[in-house]
Each structure stands twice: as structure tokens, then as C-alpha cells.
Design a protein around this motif. Structure first.
Motif, PDB file in Angstrom:
ATOM      1  N   LEU A  16       0.672  -1.477  -0.425  1.00  0.00           N
ATOM      2  CA  LEU A  16      -0.093   0.058   0.136  1.00  0.00           C
ATOM      3  C   LEU A  16       0.914   1.401   0.183  1.00  0.00           C
ATOM      4  O   LEU A  16       0.518   2.072  -0.976  1.00  0.00           O
ATOM      5  N   LEU A  20       0.709   3.942  -3.059  1.00  0.00           N
ATOM      6  CA  LEU A  20       0.907   5.561  -2.901  1.00  0.00           C
ATOM      7  C   LEU A  20       2.098   6.922  -3.329  1.00  0.00           C
ATOM      8  O   LEU A  20       1.667   7.595  -3.690  1.00  0.00           O
ATOM      9  N   LEU A 258      -2.713   3.334  -4.754  1.00  0.00           N
ATOM     10  CA  LEU A 258      -3.214   1.947  -3.691  1.00  0.00           C
ATOM     11  C   LEU A 258      -4.357   1.041  -4.242  1.00  0.00           C
ATOM     12  O   LEU A 258      -3.960  -0.298  -3.695  1.00  0.00           O
TER      13      LEU A 258
END
Length: 295
Positions: A16, A20, A258
């Protein structure tokens, strides 16, 4: 070790964070595209080339003039933005009033020209760009080691995207820009130089692409192909967010980063195509995009 749907939490959070970081580049690039299309109605296919030029400008400043990273963050976008302004004044301006397809073809040709010239001079392998010493190292988060530079990229991108949105949507300058695109004759009657505003807008959109290139230089090798590898994904981000939607481009860029990160955890084979699958789904449900205005 705790898991989420069979995947260790550490691996999930790590991907994740990587997503990002990728989303930061998607947001910055799609923001520039959205500004140019939303205010000028130009499908700027040369955006990836300007991203590449931003990275090369930073590399030139470092190797030829000894200008460090912080200086490149300011000077490279300014230089590439001026090149973009010149392109608008000498080429795109001549296409005013014509079908937008001509602008797309022109910018596509410019992208191929820039890529070909750089590739002929520097090859395809690319050039390394040294990371600034004050951003070396990182943070031990428990589930992963987060390089300080990548944390800086995310934070800096959020600030730039937020500031750009504020200027366009909440200031008098932004209102003037929007009015100049919707009713240029009326704005011109108030003594405002509309052609200069158009040139400024294109230059700012291009400068945002160059800024993303400078941020990318220490992470990826400075390569003639780096923009070509990214621009199709960024166009998909803009379509999903809504063509011309500033807020939509920013939020969609980060969100799709994401989603891409999650896909790498649960179904790695689809990680390179998941954004296009989302685009197809969104176009079926809402052709104007998630934040686009319905005609």
C-alpha cells in the motif's frame, strides 16, 4: 503473524505504501493534464515527454552546472514550463478553433520527436541521478523500511496538488482562467490578455509534469523512455477522474496507486492492467468520469 484475507499484514501495508508512492506520480502528472484539457481543451500527448525533459533537466543541472536537487526542483520545471509556453505560442495557438484531434496529433508527434532525440543521444538504458544526502536513509516502520526520499515524494506531491487545486478553484486568478476559457471575448473586454493566460496555463501544466520528472529522477534512471512508459496510465487516471476535473485527477491518482498496490498483493498478474479495467468499468457506469460534469 496476523493476516488479511490470507496475506500477512506487513506485506499488505508495504505494498500500500508503494502504491501511494506511485499514486503521487499519477496525481501530479494527471493534474497537469487535467489543467491543460480542462482549461484549454487540448489533449496533451506530449505530457510524458515533458515529464522526461524535467528529469533530464535536473540531470543536466547537476552534471553540467553543479546545481543540486533543491535547485533543480525550482529551475527544471521553470525551464521546461518555458519550453511548453513556447510550444503553445508557436504551434498549438495556430490550431485554435480546429478539431481537438489536431492538437492530439501535434503533441503526439512532439512526444515522439523528444523521445527519439534523447534516445539517439543517450541510449535507452538511462542515466543515474544521485539522491540528495539529506534525504538518504529511512524510517523503520515495523512492517517495512520506508526510504526517507519516498516519504518526501508523497508529502511534497500532496502539498503541490493541494496548492494547485486551491489556486485554480478558490482564488481570483483561477476564476479568471476559467472565465477566459468559457467566454474569452467577455474577459478580453475587461482588459485581460487572454492569449497570455492561455500560454501561462499550458506552461503551468507542463511545469507540473517536469516537477514530477525531477521527483522521479533519484528513484528511476533518467531515461528517454520513462515518460512513454507512464503516460498511458496517466491518461487512464484522467479519464477515470473526469476529463478536466482538477480534484478528480488528484484523488483518482492517489486512489489508483493504492488499488494497484493491493492488486500486487492479491493478484500480481493483473497489477499492470487493473487501472485499465477500472477505467472500462467507470466508462460503462459514468462516461463523464467519477468527478466529471455530465454534458
Amino acid at each position: 503473524m496476523s493476516t488479511v484475507f490470507g496475506v500477512p499484514v506487513q506485506a499488505l501495508l508495504g505494498q500500500l505504501l508503494v502504491g501511494l508512492i506511485n499514486g503521487s506520480f499519477y496525481a501530479l502528472l494527471s493534474l497537469g493534464l487535467a489543467i491543460i484539457f480542462g482549461l484549454l481543451q487540448v489533449v496533451n500527448f506530449a505530457h510524458g515527454a515533458f515529464y522526461t525533459l524535467g528529469a533530464f533537466a535536473a540531470w543536466f543541472l547537476l552534471t553540467l552546472a553543479g546545481v543540486g536537487y533543491l535547485g533543480a526542483l525550482v529551475l527544471a520545471p521553470l525551464a521546461v514550463g518555458l519550453v511548453g509556453a513556447l510550444v503553445e505560442r508557436t504551434m498549438l495557438k495556430r490550431l485554435g478553433g480546429m478539431d481537438p484531434i489536431y492538437g492530439l496529433l501535434l503533441t503526439f508527434g512532439l512526444a515522439l520527436l523528444v523521445q527519439g532525440l534523447l534516445q539517439n543521444q543517450y541510449g535507452s538504458s538511462g542515466q543515474p541521478y544521485e539522491m540528495p544526502s539529506w534525504l538518504s536513509g529511512g524510517y523503520a516502520l515495523g512492517f517495512m523500511f520506508l526510504p526517507r526520499y519516498r516519504a518526501w515524494v508523497v508529502g511534497f506531491s500532496v502539498v503541490v496538488c493541494g496548492a494547485t487545486w486551491f489556486v485554480i478553484e478558490r482564488t481570483r486568478l483561477g476564476a479568471t482562467l476559467r472565465a477566459a476559457t468559457e467566454n474569452p471575448a467577455l474577459v478580453q473586454a475587461f482588459g485581460i490578455n487572454v492569449p497570455r493566460l492561455v500560454t501561462l496555463t499550458y506552461g503551468v501544466g507542463v511545469a507540473l509534469a517536469a516537477l514530477a520528472g525531477v521527483l522521479a529522477a533519484p528513484i528511476y534512471r533518467v531515461s528517454p523512455l520513462m515518460g512513454a512508459d507512464l503516460i498511458i496510465v496517466v491518461f487512464a487516471v484522467v479519464v477515470i477522474g473526469g476529463m478536466g476535473s482538477i480534484l478528480g485527477s488528484i484523488l483518482t491518482g492517489f486512489a489508483l496507486g493504492l488499488i494497484e498496490g493491493l492488486t500486487k498483493v492479491y493478484y500480481p498478474e493483473a497489477s499492470s492492467t487493473v487501472i485499465f479495467a477500472v477505467m472500462a468499468l467507470v466508462l460503462l457506469v459514468k462516461p463523464s468520469g467519477l468527478f466529471g460534469r455530465t454534458a
